[in-house]
Design an enzyme around this catalytic site. Structure first.
Site, PDB file in Angstrom:
ATOM      1  N   ARG A 193       1.109  -1.745   0.356  1.00  0.00           N
ATOM      2  CA  ARG A 193      -0.187  -0.336   0.275  1.00  0.00           C
ATOM      3  C   ARG A 193       1.498   1.146  -0.017  1.00  0.00           C
ATOM      4  O   ARG A 193       0.437   2.408   0.553  1.00  0.00           O
ATOM      5  CB  ARG A 193      -1.250   0.231   1.351  1.00  0.00           C
ATOM      6  CG  ARG A 193      -2.036  -0.776   1.176  1.00  0.00           C
ATOM      7  CD  ARG A 193      -2.907  -0.577   2.674  1.00  0.00           C
ATOM      8  NE  ARG A 193      -4.391  -1.641   1.836  1.00  0.00           N
ATOM      9  CZ  ARG A 193      -4.528  -3.532   2.174  1.00  0.00           C
ATOM     10  NH1 ARG A 193      -3.314  -2.962   2.962  1.00  0.00           N
ATOM     11  NH2 ARG A 193      -5.167  -3.862   2.430  1.00  0.00           N
ATOM     12  N   LYS A 209       3.974  11.637 -10.683  1.00  0.00           N
ATOM     13  CA  LYS A 209       3.354  10.312 -11.679  1.00  0.00           C
ATOM     14  C   LYS A 209       4.298   9.064 -11.944  1.00  0.00           C
ATOM     15  O   LYS A 209       5.241   9.106 -12.468  1.00  0.00           O
ATOM     16  CB  LYS A 209       2.804  11.490 -13.459  1.00  0.00           C
ATOM     17  CG  LYS A 209       1.779  12.248 -12.726  1.00  0.00           C
ATOM     18  CD  LYS A 209       1.902  13.157 -13.648  1.00  0.00           C
ATOM     19  CE  LYS A 209       0.561  12.991 -15.114  1.00  0.00           C
ATOM     20  NZ  LYS A 209       0.739  14.001 -16.213  1.00  0.00           N
ATOM     21  N   GLU A 268      11.631  17.704 -24.842  1.00  0.00           N
ATOM     22  CA  GLU A 268      11.100  17.682 -23.364  1.00  0.00           C
ATOM     23  C   GLU A 268      11.091  18.578 -22.865  1.00  0.00           C
ATOM     24  O   GLU A 268      10.174  20.304 -22.999  1.00  0.00           O
ATOM     25  CB  GLU A 268      11.060  16.735 -22.633  1.00  0.00           C
ATOM     26  CG  GLU A 268      10.169  16.049 -22.438  1.00  0.00           C
ATOM     27  CD  GLU A 268       9.162  15.603 -22.425  1.00  0.00           C
ATOM     28  OE1 GLU A 268       8.546  16.271 -21.930  1.00  0.00           O
ATOM     29  OE2 GLU A 268       7.700  14.695 -23.032  1.00  0.00           O
ATOM     30  N   LYS A 297       8.920  22.560 -14.963  1.00  0.00           N
ATOM     31  CA  LYS A 297       8.050  21.546 -14.635  1.00  0.00           C
ATOM     32  C   LYS A 297       7.604  22.175 -12.860  1.00  0.00           C
ATOM     33  O   LYS A 297       6.190  21.688 -12.088  1.00  0.00           O
ATOM     34  CB  LYS A 297       9.016  20.449 -14.446  1.00  0.00           C
ATOM     35  CG  LYS A 297       7.626  18.886 -14.453  1.00  0.00           C
ATOM     36  CD  LYS A 297       7.768  18.206 -15.299  1.00  0.00           C
ATOM     37  CE  LYS A 297       6.344  17.050 -14.800  1.00  0.00           C
ATOM     38  NZ  LYS A 297       6.545  16.236 -15.258  1.00  0.00           N
ATOM     39  N   GLU A 343      -2.530  17.445 -10.939  1.00  0.00           N
ATOM     40  CA  GLU A 343      -3.441  18.049 -12.513  1.00  0.00           C
ATOM     41  C   GLU A 343      -4.575  17.830 -13.208  1.00  0.00           C
ATOM     42  O   GLU A 343      -5.618  17.004 -13.890  1.00  0.00           O
ATOM     43  CB  GLU A 343      -2.659  16.305 -13.458  1.00  0.00           C
ATOM     44  CG  GLU A 343      -2.518  17.036 -14.803  1.00  0.00           C
ATOM     45  CD  GLU A 343      -2.383  15.856 -15.904  1.00  0.00           C
ATOM     46  OE1 GLU A 343      -1.998  16.148 -17.401  1.00  0.00           O
ATOM     47  OE2 GLU A 343      -1.547  15.018 -14.925  1.00  0.00           O
ATOM     48  N   ARG A 357      -1.276  22.265 -14.663  1.00  0.00           N
ATOM     49  CA  ARG A 357      -0.696  21.412 -14.951  1.00  0.00           C
ATOM     50  C   ARG A 357      -0.388  20.690 -16.825  1.00  0.00           C
ATOM     51  O   ARG A 357       0.135  20.153 -16.449  1.00  0.00           O
ATOM     52  CB  ARG A 357      -0.434  20.195 -14.125  1.00  0.00           C
ATOM     53  CG  ARG A 357       0.367  18.417 -14.087  1.00  0.00           C
ATOM     54  CD  ARG A 357       1.099  18.432 -13.279  1.00  0.00           C
ATOM     55  NE  ARG A 357       1.824  17.438 -13.271  1.00  0.00           N
ATOM     56  CZ  ARG A 357       2.339  16.662 -11.752  1.00  0.00           C
ATOM     57  NH1 ARG A 357       1.787  16.915 -10.864  1.00  0.00           N
ATOM     58  NH2 ARG A 357       2.668  15.594 -12.263  1.00  0.00           N
ATOM     59  N   ASN A 365       1.040  18.989 -21.280  1.00  0.00           N
ATOM     60  CA  ASN A 365       0.769  17.867 -22.010  1.00  0.00           C
ATOM     61  C   ASN A 365       1.145  18.380 -22.696  1.00  0.00           C
ATOM     62  O   ASN A 365       0.449  17.549 -23.810  1.00  0.00           O
ATOM     63  CB  ASN A 365      -0.935  18.068 -21.490  1.00  0.00           C
ATOM     64  CG  ASN A 365      -1.073  16.922 -20.781  1.00  0.00           C
ATOM     65  OD1 ASN A 365      -0.576  16.150 -20.139  1.00  0.00           O
ATOM     66  ND2 ASN A 365      -2.015  16.453 -20.395  1.00  0.00           N
ATOM     67  N   HIS A 395       1.674  15.982 -26.071  1.00  0.00           N
ATOM     68  CA  HIS A 395       1.550  14.749 -25.944  1.00  0.00           C
ATOM     69  C   HIS A 395       0.090  14.027 -26.519  1.00  0.00           C
ATOM     70  O   HIS A 395       0.063  12.983 -26.376  1.00  0.00           O
ATOM     71  CB  HIS A 395       2.291  14.764 -24.292  1.00  0.00           C
ATOM     72  CG  HIS A 395       2.679  15.165 -23.755  1.00  0.00           C
ATOM     73  ND1 HIS A 395       3.515  15.830 -23.887  1.00  0.00           N
ATOM     74  CD2 HIS A 395       4.225  14.539 -23.187  1.00  0.00           C
ATOM     75  CE1 HIS A 395       5.269  15.482 -23.190  1.00  0.00           C
ATOM     76  NE2 HIS A 395       5.209  14.323 -22.758  1.00  0.00           N
ATOM     77  N   HIS A 404       2.140  10.562 -27.824  1.00  0.00           N
ATOM     78  CA  HIS A 404       1.410   9.926 -27.088  1.00  0.00           C
ATOM     79  C   HIS A 404       0.863   8.611 -28.180  1.00  0.00           C
ATOM     80  O   HIS A 404       1.839   7.895 -28.376  1.00  0.00           O
ATOM     81  CB  HIS A 404       0.942   9.484 -26.258  1.00  0.00           C
ATOM     82  CG  HIS A 404       1.707  10.390 -24.645  1.00  0.00           C
ATOM     83  ND1 HIS A 404       0.703  10.680 -23.637  1.00  0.00           N
ATOM     84  CD2 HIS A 404       2.207  10.370 -24.272  1.00  0.00           C
ATOM     85  CE1 HIS A 404       1.679  10.533 -23.040  1.00  0.00           C
ATOM     86  NE2 HIS A 404       3.621  10.912 -23.164  1.00  0.00           N
ATOM     87  N   HIS A 461       9.873   9.418 -27.097  1.00  0.00           N
ATOM     88  CA  HIS A 461       9.133   9.078 -26.153  1.00  0.00           C
ATOM     89  C   HIS A 461       9.279  10.728 -26.818  1.00  0.00           C
ATOM     90  O   HIS A 461       8.396  11.764 -27.480  1.00  0.00           O
ATOM     91  CB  HIS A 461       9.012   9.863 -24.788  1.00  0.00           C
ATOM     92  CG  HIS A 461       8.414  10.564 -24.250  1.00  0.00           C
ATOM     93  ND1 HIS A 461       6.909  10.386 -24.501  1.00  0.00           N
ATOM     94  CD2 HIS A 461       8.823  11.312 -23.695  1.00  0.00           C
ATOM     95  CE1 HIS A 461       5.946  11.115 -23.798  1.00  0.00           C
ATOM     96  NE2 HIS A 461       7.382  12.045 -23.413  1.00  0.00           N
TER      97      HIS A 461
END
Length: 517
Positions: A285, A307, A349, A387, A397, A401, A405, A408, A412, A424
């Site tokens: 957990r 993330k 990026e 960032k 997000e 935030r 993206n 992306h 993606h 990427h």
């Protein structure tokens, strides 16, 4: 971790900026003059009048030695504290000296606001300050790390210092965590973890490319600090960013005897960080993890923000969790062994961060690949700062935030459709150009922005068009599974201009993104 010493002429703002800097970094703050006053029970003018400057300088030296041996702190030094060679050696061996410089009129205005505080300037303050600056000119000019503080907001100066020294503290999700950019950090990792009390059972996770290159160096550093770790190697590549790999890590953690007080160290690129972070988030957990990114892309992007996750066949990062690391340590020396294609991919990026919030960073990238490669440490720090600013304002997000993206949504989909043949950052570069085209056609961006972005990306050796062998239908199909889908509609972060992005834009004609003008 070393101290940060703020130094400069009287009135350069060391105390004001120092308090803000210490608060931002979650560190103690010491004003060396105020510490001397506490110890002696006398003001600096009293000490100088009653016992003379030599006695004050002895107290100053003793105070500096004491603070240099204590916990990591931000320290404001008096304007002559480092005139003695021994004091300068003490400061430079125990920390980084940041020199705050201001023009004479600015200094004079600040000094006059505090009459009686500076005995060396009593009388004709303007004349005495000018003489003091001339006398110390060579000394002051000998400090390399310099920040100009001519009437700028103190919080802006504090933030600039963080960018220059590569030190941040990220708040907004959980307890907060430090982000450190430090050469040779891999060799000192054990010491840096031990300083923060991270010394229980550890597991070092790296992929099959990174573990042979850096694994033993990191393990030896941990052994020297008395915090040995078990190592777990996963197969390299985005195609292995799966639930099956996460399950293999869970089993490895059990075999290594990890418990809820243990810590995972994620050593490597973005795939490793995402997988190890997600495994840490879900094992028992949730246990602690530390990010040690070794790729440019991971340093400036994926290692920050908490993330974590893995891919499904239908798309990237569809499974995951927000789970902040305890610490992120980037060693820019590791970039020297990175293949050129990986450097270029990471720059995708970096350019995105420039478009989102830092026109200066974008301009640096516009100088071309060789210029950027020769200035990677500063590039890394500036891109990180963008960032960090965004994720602190919107850690989960829910608004701002989403601007990160940019590139992306399409990127993606292109990456997935290529079977991850495209890296990427390469896919994001293609995505940024396509999404800029959408922004122009929607009237969000001025005509010409797409070309500006494309020229900069091409100058870094990045692709700006979808490869001919990828079908538009496969890209659009992948976009339908994008996690940014909201109420059945796909929302984009589209560029408005360099330094500004508009998030949450719904686009009807997606095909327009791929129609070249």
């Amino acid at each position: 971790m070393k101290n940060i010493y703020l130094y400069g002429a009287p009135g350069s703002g060391k105390s004001t900026v120092g308090k803000l800097l210490a608060n931002s970094l979650n560190l103690p703050f010491f004003d060396l003059d105020r510490e001397i006053e506490k110890i002696t029970g006398k003001s600096i003018p009293q000490l100088m009048t009653e016992q003379g400057e030599p006695v004050f300088r002895e107290l100053e030296s003793a105070g500096l030695r004491k603070v240099s041996l204590g916990h990591t702190s931000v320290v404001a030094l008096g304007g002559g504290a480092l005139l003695q060679e021994a004091n300068r050696d003490c400061a430079e061996s125990s920390g980084e000296v940041v020199f705050l410089e201001s023009d004479l009129p600015i200094l004079l205005g600040r000094v006059k606001k505090e009459p009686g505080r500076r005995p060396l300037l009593e009388g004709n303050t303007q004349e005495k300050l000018a003489v003091l600056l001339e006398r110390r000119k060579e000394h002051y000019e000998s400090f390399c790390l310099r920040i100009t503080n001519n009437g700028h907001r103190p919080d802006k100066i504090a933030w600039e210092i963080q960018q220059r020294v590569g030190r941040f503290h990220v708040r907004g999700m959980g307890a907060g965590y430090d982000v450190v950019v430090q050469p040779a950090a891999l060799e000192r990792l054990g010491e840096m973890l031990d300083q923060r009390g991270i010394n229980g059972k550890l597991a070092l996770v790296a992929d099959s490319n990174v573990m042979p290159r850096y694994g033993e160096r990191v393990l030896e550093s941990l052994r020297r600090a008395g915090v040995p770790a078990q190592s777990l190697t996963i197969q390299a590549g985005e195609q292995n960013k799966t639930v099956a790999t996460v399950a293999s890590l869970w089993h490895g953690f059990l075999q290594a005897g990890l418990d809820r007080n243990s810590t995972i160290i994620a050593l490597g690129g973005g795939v490793t960080g995402d997988l190890a972070g997600f495994a840490a988030a879900t094992f028992m957990r949730g246990i602690a993890w530390v990010g040690v990114p070794t790729s440019l892309l991971a340093m400036v992007d994926s290692s920050l923000g908490g993330k974590t996750g893995c891919d499904l066949e239908e798309g990237k990062n569809l499974i995951g969790a927000f789970h902040s690391p305890r610490l992120v340590i980037s060693d820019p020396n590791s970039l020297s062994t990175l293949p050129e294609q990986e450097i270029r991919s990471g720059l995708g990026e970096v350019v995105k961060h420039g478009i989102v919030a830092d026109p200066v960073l974008f301009e640096m990238c516009s100088q071309g690949y060789e210029a950027v490669k020769g200035n990677l440490p500063e590039i890394v720090r500036r891109a990180m700062a963008v960032k960090i600013n965004v994720i602190e304002a919107d850690p989960f997000e829910r608004g701002l935030r989403a601007s990160l993206n940019l590139g992306h949504t399409i990127g993606h989909a292109v990456e997935t459709a290529s079977g991850y043949r495209l890296r990427h950052g390469e896919a994001v570069a293609i995505g940024m150009v396509a999404e800029a085209r959408l922004a122009e056609r929607a009237g969000i961006a001025a005509i010409g922005l797409t070309e500006t972005i494309a020229v900069t990306l091409a100058g870094l050796g990045l692709p700006v068009k979808v490869p001919h062998d990828l079908s538009l239908e496969s890209i659009l199909q992948s976009m339908r599974y994008d996690k940014k889908m909201n109420a059945g509609a796909l929302r984009f972060a589209l560029p408005v201009k360099i330094g500004e992005v508009q998030a949450g834009v719904e686009v009807e004609n997606l095909e327009a993104a791929f129609e070249e003008v």
